[in-house]
Each structure stands twice: as structure tokens, then as C-alpha cells.
Motif scaffolding. Structure first.
Motif, PDB file in Angstrom:
ATOM      1  N   HIS A  98      35.376  38.663  -9.295  1.00 26.90           N
ATOM      2  CA  HIS A  98      34.946  37.922 -10.529  1.00 26.90           C
ATOM      3  C   HIS A  98      34.185  39.252 -11.431  1.00 26.90           C
ATOM      4  O   HIS A  98      33.098  39.764 -10.745  1.00 26.90           O
ATOM      5  CB  HIS A  98      34.200  36.773 -10.104  1.00 26.90           C
ATOM      6  N   HIS A 111      33.204  26.478 -19.942  1.00 25.05           N
ATOM      7  CA  HIS A 111      32.022  27.280 -19.096  1.00 25.05           C
ATOM      8  C   HIS A 111      31.875  28.495 -20.070  1.00 25.05           C
ATOM      9  O   HIS A 111      32.680  28.864 -20.917  1.00 25.05           O
ATOM     10  CB  HIS A 111      32.308  27.591 -17.730  1.00 25.05           C
ATOM     11  N   ASP A 126      29.296  33.344 -14.951  1.00 21.45           N
ATOM     12  CA  ASP A 126      29.431  32.090 -15.524  1.00 21.45           C
ATOM     13  C   ASP A 126      28.374  31.170 -15.405  1.00 21.45           C
ATOM     14  O   ASP A 126      27.631  30.885 -14.599  1.00 21.45           O
ATOM     15  CB  ASP A 126      30.689  31.409 -14.628  1.00 21.45           C
ATOM     16  N   HIS A 180      31.845  32.442 -19.662  1.00 19.79           N
ATOM     17  CA  HIS A 180      31.752  33.604 -19.066  1.00 19.79           C
ATOM     18  C   HIS A 180      31.390  34.965 -19.671  1.00 19.79           C
ATOM     19  O   HIS A 180      31.727  34.964 -20.910  1.00 19.79           O
ATOM     20  CB  HIS A 180      33.224  33.705 -18.496  1.00 19.79           C
TER      21      HIS A 180
HETATM   22 ZN   LIG Z   1      33.983  33.734 -15.052  1.00 21.84          ZN
END
Ligand SMILES: [Zn+2]
Length: 284
Positions: A182, A261, A186, A263
Motif C-alpha cells: 500500500h 475514504h 488512508d 487515500h
Molecule cells: Zn489507500
């Protein structure tokens, strides 16, 4: 007399230090350099990247923000510095200095998850493949740009006041397969939450892309970019100048997102760095 002489000798040497003092892969680093003589410019080479230093007159220290890519193996790497003084006859010369820094291996989490992503992201149609290819070209073009002037100044600020739902470098394990890491941070925010610029910069991209959804990229100069994904609304347009804390959009769940969300990602000269570590750095 002896002591005074010692001090003089000390003042005529280079010093180079890194903040944080412990370097790890995937992390940003602030290099701070003191030089034995007044210089007009200072540049450096670090992990095959060129870096340009700025001078802080208050502390008489040169500084530059750089990074260590996630892929960099633990080991010792050289920061090669090269300073220039304006020509004053025979005394004009370039000054150089090399200092080695140790890079340690960071520990990033592995998380077992069940991924639920819409079908169009796992089995795209020919039309979607074309959109993916167009988005890839746009990112290839824009995200590797390095502009010479520093636009950021001071500490980076959080883009949202919210809980962190996934950290940088984590790897999802599903069906015994480990996914690629990742490459962002987030924030758990509902749709419509204001998203703030992490530092001063210029809007490089503000447009929808296939995976990123409504996507804003800020250019902070010298190859440092901050990226904001899955927005529901844009509050800036490409070419705008923004200040740290300025609202650049509203959070959402557009593009490849399992739900609303935020990011955010930080890119430095083509490599992703941990935004959380950047947010912790005390910067001039
Ligand atoms: Zn993310």
C-alpha cells in the motif's frame, strides 16, 4: 590560544546530518548541511537522485528534502555534495564533500484481508482497458515531473482530522497471495469531508482517473508531490496555487475504492514515500 585555534579548525569543516537520524526504506529525509565557506549554491546526489539545497540564513544551514525508496536495500549510501562560490579570481573553486549514511530495513505490516472490489476493476472490458491505458499515460507523464524551485515551506500538515485506516507499506494477503504494498496513507472519513493541502504548492492534476477516481496532485517543487484520491468533489483546478491547509476537495469513494475514504500519497522524484513519516518531520 590552543583552544581558539581548535575552534577555528572546526568551523572550517563540513557537517552533514539527516533528520530523522535513523534512515529507513520508504521514508523521507531532511538533509542539513553546514559548509566551511559561504556558498552560492549547493547540490547533492543521493541514491541516483539529484537534490537542490536551500539556505536557511537564520541557522546558516543548507537543507533539502529527499527520500529513500521502499525498494532500497539496507546498507550504506553516500550523499555527495557539491558547492559553488561565485568566481573571485584564483580563489574561486568548487567545494565537495561526501558523507555516508546507513539505511535500515523498516518494518511494514502484513494484513490478511478479504478484498471486495467491483468486477470492473478485476476483469475490465476493452473500453475500460482503454481508460486504464489513458490514465497510465497521464500518470507516467505528470507524476515524474521535477521542477527546480522549492514550493513547500515548513512542516507538512495532515490533509484530514481523522483516524488512520491503513498505513503505508502494508501488504494485503488474500488467498495466500501477497499483494503489492500500500503506497499511501488512508484516512477513515465519510464522503464530503473537506480535504486540505499538506503544504504550499501548485495543482498539477485535478481530474478523474480510472483507479484514482477524482484525483488531485499538488506539486511542492523539486520532485515532491502529494496525491489525494477518490474525491467526491474538486475545489481546485490545474494550475492553481495553493497554501498549506487550503481546501482542495471533498473526500469520497470514486475510482477503485471499497468505500468512502481518503487515500493520500507522497511521491519524491518517482518513488513513493510514507506520508505519516513526512507529517512527523520538523521542517524549516
Ligand atoms: Zn489507500
Amino acid at each position: 590560544m590552543f583552544f581558539a585555534g581548535g575552534l577555528q579548525a572546526h568551523a572550517a569543516t563540513w557537517s552533514a546530518r539527516a533528520l530523522p537520524t535513523k534512515l529507513v526504506n520508504g521514508a523521507p529525509v531532511l538533509f542539513q548541511v553546514k559548509t566551511p565557506a559561504r556558498l552560492d549554491s549547493l547540490t547533492g546526489t543521493w541514491l541516483d537522485h539529484k537534490i537542490i539545497f536551500s539556505f536557511d540564513a537564520a541557522t546558516k544551514t543548507w537543507f533539502a528534502l529527499a527520500g529513500v525508496s521502499l525498494e532500497t536495500a539496507p546498507g550504506t549510501y553516500a550523499l555527495e555534495l557539491s558547492g559553488e562560490r561565485s568566481a573571485t579570481g584564483a580563489t574561486a573553486k568548487a567545494l565537495s564533500f561526501t558523507r555516508k549514511f546507513t539505511v535500515a530495513q523498516a518494518k511494514y505490516p502484513k494484513i490478511k484481508v478479504k478484498l471486495s472490489v467491483e468486477h470492473k476493476f478485476t476483469e475490465p472490458t476493452p473500453e475500460q482497458l482503454q481508460q486504464i491505458e489513458e490514465a497510465r499515460k497521464i500518470k507516467q507523464d505528470y507524476l515524474n515531473r521535477v521542477t527546480p524551485d522549492r514550493e513547500w515551506s515548513g512542516k507538512f500538515a495532515t490533509p484530514a482530522q481523522a483516524e488512520i485506516s491503513d498505513v503505508f507499506g502494508s501488504q494485503r494477503v488474500f488467498n495466500d497471495k501477497t499483494s503489492s504494498p500500500h503506497l499511501g496513507l488512508d484516512f477513515r472519513v465519510p464522503s464530503g469531508t473537506p480535504v486540505a493541502a499538506m503544504n504550499d504548492g501548485t495543482v498539477l492534476l485535478a481530474r478523474p482517473l480510472y483507479y484514482e477516481g477524482n484525483f488531485v496532485v499538488l506539486n511542492h517543487g523539486q520532485g515532491l508531490l502529494s496525491l489525494y484520491l477518490h474525491l467526491s468533489e474538486f475545489k481546485v483546478k490545474e494550475g492553481d496555487t495553493v497554501k498549506r491547509g487550503q481546501e482542495i476537495g471533498l473526500s469520497g469513494g470514486t475510482g477503485r475504492a471499497t468505500g468512502p475514504h481518503l487515500h493520500v500519497a507522497v511521491r519524491w522524484q518517482g518513488t513513493y514515500l510514507d506520508p505519516a513519516r513526512l507529517l512527523q518531520l520538523q521542517l524549516p
